[in-house]
Design an enzyme around this catalytic site. Structure first.
Site, mmCIF file in Angstrom:
data_model
loop_
_atom_site.group_PDB
_atom_site.id
_atom_site.type_symbol
_atom_site.label_atom_id
_atom_site.label_comp_id
_atom_site.label_asym_id
_atom_site.label_seq_id
_atom_site.Cartn_x
_atom_site.Cartn_y
_atom_site.Cartn_z
ATOM 1 N N CYS A 126 -0.798 11.622 36.815
ATOM 2 C CA CYS A 126 0.538 11.900 36.493
ATOM 3 C C CYS A 126 0.386 12.787 35.203
ATOM 4 O O CYS A 126 -0.500 13.555 35.115
ATOM 5 C CB CYS A 126 1.295 10.774 36.467
ATOM 6 N N LYS A 294 4.535 1.724 -9.388
ATOM 7 C CA LYS A 294 4.508 1.559 -7.826
ATOM 8 C C LYS A 294 4.140 0.114 -7.691
ATOM 9 O O LYS A 294 3.109 -0.429 -8.096
ATOM 10 C CB LYS A 294 3.295 2.296 -7.471
ATOM 11 N N ASP A 343 17.034 2.016 0.785
ATOM 12 C CA ASP A 343 15.686 2.060 0.737
ATOM 13 C C ASP A 343 14.884 1.286 -0.240
ATOM 14 O O ASP A 343 15.640 1.548 -1.413
ATOM 15 C CB ASP A 343 15.139 3.709 0.876
ATOM 16 N N GLU A 345 11.732 -1.927 -1.174
ATOM 17 C CA GLU A 345 10.537 -2.898 -0.885
ATOM 18 C C GLU A 345 10.596 -4.299 -1.211
ATOM 19 O O GLU A 345 11.373 -4.529 -2.258
ATOM 20 C CB GLU A 345 9.284 -2.101 -1.876
ATOM 21 N N ARG A 530 -3.811 -4.980 6.798
ATOM 22 C CA ARG A 530 -2.443 -4.519 6.816
ATOM 23 C C ARG A 530 -1.571 -5.019 7.922
ATOM 24 O O ARG A 530 -1.495 -4.518 8.987
ATOM 25 C CB ARG A 530 -2.348 -3.014 6.737
ATOM 26 N N ASP A 532 1.424 -5.599 8.035
ATOM 27 C CA ASP A 532 2.729 -4.902 8.033
ATOM 28 C C ASP A 532 2.733 -3.528 8.698
ATOM 29 O O ASP A 532 3.730 -2.901 8.820
ATOM 30 C CB ASP A 532 3.240 -4.868 6.636
#
Length: 597
Positions: A126, A294, A343, A345, A530, A532
């Site tokens: 396909c 950070k 937004d 964390e 990771r 997440d």
């Protein structure tokens, strides 16, 4: 779809699978030379390549069944001149499984061909070679070879991973040939399913393809992946947070986030920074920037949409409902905010030896339907403090918000003038932060931009620069060599291994998982899994990180550059070693930055 445009998601879709039951070869559609201007050489799939592959296997294909709804992809004469019979069997495929008539026709022509040419393969394609192709091959295995539907679906998935990935196709197969209640859930979608940024999911005839597990009423929506069993915060149990897995709520939340951000692609719509290097650092001197630390946290957007309608959206676009978290309206604390998108964390603070989850808000896109994301970043920071944080504190003072019943605390993350960068990294501030920090974020003061943002810069010490890979452990050997396990590291949008890593006993458990690696002593070193993330870094992202590793901006270089930018803004002449035609200068004596306020 434009008549000369390659099909969506075709570029990095694997060309072919392995033979199924010794009879069928599933593959994606070939594209003729007319598409070469849109397809890099390593991604091309001409009809001649199919012939060369068959010769390498020393097998003969006698029949090719084309299930697409167009004849524009390649010239059938290129197939037939190789002695392969070509048959067009059009199947809609746009949210519709092959009909009973389609299935009967496919089985009849394949059975007739097998009777006359028993040793020859039948090619089936396909657009991508998974759903329509897999459906009809499985139907043949059940009806003509007496296979169970379970065995047929599993065998096709082994030959053409991940197999049939549309839930409605699987349910229809089990409805016809087994028990619909026993239909397996669709597998995780492969990376190439998420590569196009078009706002319409078109197949070969220009119709929109419906999303698995979603309602067509959502309109022009991209296919969104559902990751069952998503973890909200690794290593910490957060009460009152549950994953949303059912429609229509899941799709409504995802769609609202996309609309608020102006994001026309699929997946997570949040702004994504890039690694700082010796070229883009110069942006700090070209436009106004703010800086913050950070945090080594987990990225989440937050949608506030009324009382008990607070949702968190992670980088996999998984959605979580958050109970007992209130956001009152400043002008009337009895009212609750809605149509608000933040937004930020999730971080884990260590307080008196206890793990305390917190959500740090660092940007806002919508406030009560107002497009504050279009405003200056300084205005957005003020909006977070005044409209999100302060009303909560005011209501806490009245006793109407019980902070102890909330699943996590909520704070705003401050940003400062870039001249405070030294103090953020080296002063008492770094010692006082009660969670892990691994660098700095430099945020331009312009409007919010979704997706990759080349002017949002993240700086990490060279020793902490890392890439998120998909690990695939493979057994490899050669003539005169003992076979050994090799860890192949893959990135998104790149079919070949990007790098290798030494396989240790610890590493074996992460096969086919996303792992974060740093480059140390001329080799990649495992840092952590990771959990997440379900996808590796894209190729361009990985290359940017590698550039920052091989040609890093050290802490001393960063401080020197910022000091000279500050001096220039005060009318002083500056010249720094990253400017053209200059020699490397020693770092200037440390300056005392302005206090953090």
């Amino acid at each position: 779809m434009a008549h000369n445009k390659i099909p969506p998601r075709w570029l990095n879709c694997p060309r072919r699978g392995q033979p199924v039951a010794g009879r069928f070869l599933p593959l994606k559609t070939m594209l003729g030379p007319r598409y070469d201007s849109q397809v890099a050489e390593e991604n091309r799939f001409h009809p001649s390549m199919l012939s060369n592959y068959l010769k390498s296997l020393k097998v003969k294909m006698g029949l090719l069944v084309d299930l697409t709804n167009t004849s524009r992809f390649y010239d059938r004469n290129d197939i037939e001149k190789e002695g392969i019979k070509y048959i067009k069997l059009q199947c809609k495929g746009h949210g519709e499984c092959p009909t009973t008539e389609n299935t009967e026709t496919f089985i009849r022509l394949c059975e007739r061909f097998n009777e006359r040419n028993p040793p020859e393969l039948i090619g089936v394609h396909c657009t991508h070679g998974f759903n329509r192709t897999g459906f009809l091959i499985c139907a043949f295995l059940v009806e003509k070879m007496d296979w169970s539907i379970e065995a047929a679906v599993a065998t096709f998935a082994q030959a053409r991973p991940p197999g049939i990935y549309k839930g409605d196709y699987l349910k229809e197969l089990f409805r016809r040939y087994g028990d619909i209640e026993e239909a397996p859930p669709p597998p995780l979608l492969p990376d190439w399913c998420f590569e196009d940024d078009e706002d319409e999911d078109e197949d070969e005839d220009g119709k929109k393809e419906s999303e698995p597990g979603s309602s067509a009423s959502f309109g022009k929506r991209r296919k969104e992946r559902l990751k069952l069993g998503a973890i909200f915060l690794e290593g910490v149990t957060v009460k009152g947070v549950t994953q949303v897995t059912t429609q229509p709520k899941l799709g409504e939340v995802q769609q609202k986030c996309h609309q608020f951000c102006g994001w026309e692609g699929s997946g997570f719509p949040g702004a994504q920074p890039v690694s700082m290097d010796k070229q883009n650092i110069k942006l700090l001197d070209l436009k106004p920037y703010k800086v913050s630390w950070k945090a080594d946290g987990t990225r989440y957007m937050m949608l506030i949409d009324g009382t008990n309608e607070v949702f968190m959206i992670d980088r996999d676009n998984s959605v979580f409902h958050v109970s007992n978290l209130e956001f009152p309206f400043r002008k009337d604390l009895r009212m609750h905010l809605s149509n608000t998108l933040l937004d930020g964390e999730m971080i884990i603070d260590r307080v008196n030896g206890q793990a305390v989850p917190r959500y740090l808000i660092y940007d806002i896109i919508k406030f009560n339907s107002q497009p504050v994301g279009d405003c200056d970043f300084n205005v957005r920071l003020q909006c977070i403090e005044r409209e999100i944080i302060s009303p909560r504190h005011e209501k806490m003072k009245t006793g109407l918000i019980d902070k102890t019943q909330e699943p996590f605390s909520v704070r705003n993350k401050p940003f400062f003038d870039i001249c405070t960068s030294r103090k953020l990294l080296e002063g008492n501030f770094a010692k006082e932060v009660s969670h892990e920090m691994d660098g700095l974020i430099f945020q331009p003061t312009g409007k919010y931009k979704p997706g990759r943002c080349d002017d949002i810069l993240k700086w990490k010490p060279p020793s902490l620069n890392s890439v998120d890979f998909r690990l695939k452990i493979t057994r490899m050997g050669g003539e005169g060599l003992l076979p050994q396990n090799v860890g192949l590291l893959y990135v998104g949008g790149y079919e070949r291994p990007f790098a290798q890593i030494k396989v240790t006993k610890e590493l074996k458990q992460y096969d086919n998982k996303i792992i974060e690696c740093k480059f140390e002593n001329n080799s990649w070193v495992f840092m952590r899994q990771r959990t997440d993330k379900s996808f590796p870094n894209a190729y361009n992202t990985a290359m940017a990180v590698c550039n920052s590793i091989s040609n890093p901006v050290t802490k001393e270089m960063l401080f020197e550059f910022i000091d000279r930018c500050t001096a220039a803004s005060q009318g002083q002449k500056r010249k720094h070693h990253l400017d053209p035609d200059t020699e490397l200068m020693p770092p200037p004596p440390p300056k005392r930055p302005r206090p953090l306020t």
